[in-house]
Write a protein that holds these residues in place. Sequence first.
Motif, PDB file in Angstrom:
ATOM      1  N   ASN A   1     -28.103  -3.729   9.567  1.00 45.70           N
ATOM      2  CA  ASN A   1     -29.246  -4.636   9.130  1.00 45.70           C
ATOM      3  C   ASN A   1     -28.780  -5.114   7.786  1.00 45.70           C
ATOM      4  OD1 ASN A   1     -31.099  -3.314  11.215  1.00 45.70           O
ATOM      5  ND2 ASN A   1     -32.223  -5.055  10.471  1.00 45.70           N
ATOM      6  N   ARG A   2     -28.673  -6.231   7.054  1.00 49.12           N
ATOM      7  CA  ARG A   2     -28.627  -6.560   5.747  1.00 49.12           C
ATOM      8  C   ARG A   2     -29.871  -6.922   5.154  1.00 49.12           C
ATOM      9  NH1 ARG A   2     -24.674 -10.619   7.568  1.00 49.12           N
ATOM     10  NH2 ARG A   2     -22.453  -9.610   7.341  1.00 49.12           N
ATOM     11  N   LEU A   3     -30.032  -6.343   3.964  1.00 48.45           N
ATOM     12  CA  LEU A   3     -31.353  -6.660   2.968  1.00 48.45           C
ATOM     13  C   LEU A   3     -30.502  -7.245   1.665  1.00 48.45           C
ATOM     14  CD1 LEU A   3     -34.242  -6.855   2.285  1.00 48.45           C
ATOM     15  CD2 LEU A   3     -33.834  -4.184   1.656  1.00 48.45           C
ATOM     16  N   HIS A   4     -30.973  -8.324   1.284  1.00 48.78           N
ATOM     17  CA  HIS A   4     -30.608  -8.979   0.090  1.00 48.78           C
ATOM     18  C   HIS A   4     -31.887  -9.062  -0.775  1.00 48.78           C
ATOM     19  CE1 HIS A   4     -26.916 -11.297   1.602  1.00 48.78           C
ATOM     20  NE2 HIS A   4     -26.742  -9.824   1.596  1.00 48.78           N
ATOM     21  N   ILE A   5     -31.694  -8.275  -1.998  1.00 50.30           N
ATOM     22  CA  ILE A   5     -33.045  -8.274  -2.929  1.00 50.30           C
ATOM     23  C   ILE A   5     -32.874  -8.952  -4.359  1.00 50.30           C
ATOM     24  CG2 ILE A   5     -34.498  -6.748  -4.285  1.00 50.30           C
ATOM     25  CD1 ILE A   5     -33.613  -4.373  -2.497  1.00 50.30           C
ATOM     26  N   TYR A   6     -33.458 -10.275  -4.544  1.00 55.02           N
ATOM     27  CA  TYR A   6     -33.226 -10.935  -5.533  1.00 55.02           C
ATOM     28  C   TYR A   6     -34.538 -10.757  -6.611  1.00 55.02           C
ATOM     29  CZ  TYR A   6     -32.474 -15.050  -8.733  1.00 55.02           C
ATOM     30  OH  TYR A   6     -32.326 -16.085  -9.657  1.00 55.02           O
ATOM     31  N   ALA A   7     -34.175 -10.036  -7.738  1.00 58.45           N
ATOM     32  CA  ALA A   7     -35.450  -9.767  -8.759  1.00 58.45           C
ATOM     33  C   ALA A   7     -35.185 -10.822  -9.649  1.00 58.45           C
ATOM     34  CB  ALA A   7     -35.005  -8.210  -9.249  1.00 58.45           C
ATOM     35  N   GLY A   8     -35.942 -11.785  -9.914  1.00 55.53           N
ATOM     36  CA  GLY A   8     -36.088 -12.683 -11.055  1.00 55.53           C
ATOM     37  C   GLY A   8     -36.223 -11.918 -12.558  1.00 55.53           C
ATOM     38  N   ALA A   9     -35.700 -12.838 -13.462  1.00 56.08           N
ATOM     39  CA  ALA A   9     -35.748 -12.444 -14.864  1.00 56.08           C
ATOM     40  C   ALA A   9     -37.054 -11.799 -15.097  1.00 56.08           C
ATOM     41  CB  ALA A   9     -35.576 -13.688 -15.629  1.00 56.08           C
ATOM     42  N   HIS A  10     -37.034 -10.576 -15.753  1.00 53.77           N
ATOM     43  CA  HIS A  10     -38.151  -9.771 -16.428  1.00 53.77           C
ATOM     44  C   HIS A  10     -39.171  -9.502 -15.321  1.00 53.77           C
ATOM     45  CE1 HIS A  10     -36.712 -10.935 -20.245  1.00 53.77           C
ATOM     46  NE2 HIS A  10     -36.416 -12.283 -20.066  1.00 53.77           N
ATOM     47  N   SER A  11     -38.810  -9.166 -14.129  1.00 50.20           N
ATOM     48  CA  SER A  11     -39.743  -8.995 -13.120  1.00 50.20           C
ATOM     49  C   SER A  11     -39.652  -7.363 -12.699  1.00 50.20           C
ATOM     50  CB  SER A  11     -39.286  -9.653 -11.819  1.00 50.20           C
ATOM     51  OG  SER A  11     -37.983  -9.380 -11.334  1.00 50.20           O
TER      52      SER A  11
END
Length: 362
Positions: A114-124
């Motif tokens: 499995n692949r998991l990509h986590i994108y955390a936006g600015a100041h989150s």
Amino acid sequence: MTKQNQTITVNRLPAKTWNWLKMNETVIGMPRIDGSIAIKQSVAEAGQAEAEQLRMAQQTDWDKITTGMGEAMDQPSETDAAWDTELLTIPENADCGEPYVYRFAYRSGQHAYNRLHIYAGAHSRAKIILLCESEETGGMMSAIQTKVYAGEGAKVELYVVQTMNAEAVCLHDVGVSCEKDAAVKEVQLELGGAEVYTGTLFELSGEESTAELVSGYLGTGRQKIDMNYVARHRGKKTKSNMQISGILKNEAKKLLRGTIDFVHGCVGAKGDEKEDVLLVGDNMVNQTIPLILCAEEDVEGNHGASIGKLDENMLFYAATRGIPPEEAQRLLTLAKIEAINSQIPSEEVRGAVDTYLKEQCI
């Protein structure tokens, strides 16, 4: 490992050292992968990402985020089976109080990637938990690659917890990219499996970004544990702190590679790495490579190790209180694991660890 049809090279050191010890990298046999395992999710409330931010997450060049186990984990098996990529997008300025929980439950004979990509936006702010567990006994493989992009000022906590059975093979690979003032903390707890291969690479590109790793493991029987952790400092005044703690019993084997990499231009950066190993018995194998690479003058790097057996005075004190040596060993082992388990922000996951330890009579 069954259904083997190729080999891959993982956990390669950023710079080779002492070739004759054969510790610079590890070559493992890989089975044909069946596909991706279905994930049981418990998702925190974080609001909805706007269309533009979702587009940015989808178009992020995830291939440029390198991982601790290396590029072989980008496509670890020559197979026709399809695997999925789960994309988790944390909106800008979102503050997720409850964690995202992903449960991976494996069956006998299953070899999943499995692949998991986590994108955390600015100041989150967000917390993500991965729990890998086996529903049955028998051979199986848990292979997961997780990549984290932390935007400016984002604060991300990633928890990887593994309670697989004693015949399983585990490959847990993490790559992190930090922008300015971002902070990523990873807490890892590897408890089961016959063979465990894991690695994390923190890419601290943004100025004053920080990385923290707390890794714990329990090696028993003839278990093999192979780890590769790298903190790569590129931005000015970046900080990293890697703390690895484990227990080795019986005939378990462990190899740890811990690297602090100061790249030219990371003025004012500071990196710390420390290992603490408790040896219970006489037949285990403990190998460690602490490495500092330095291409910048104005930096500070520290590493150290504390490796030893149970304190005889402590065992004697326990005996005077009516606690047999075997029970004292068990309590001290549990205390080291509990110190890490207590950091996991989910009562359900902490309980799963406690249940696993009781079932294993630890």
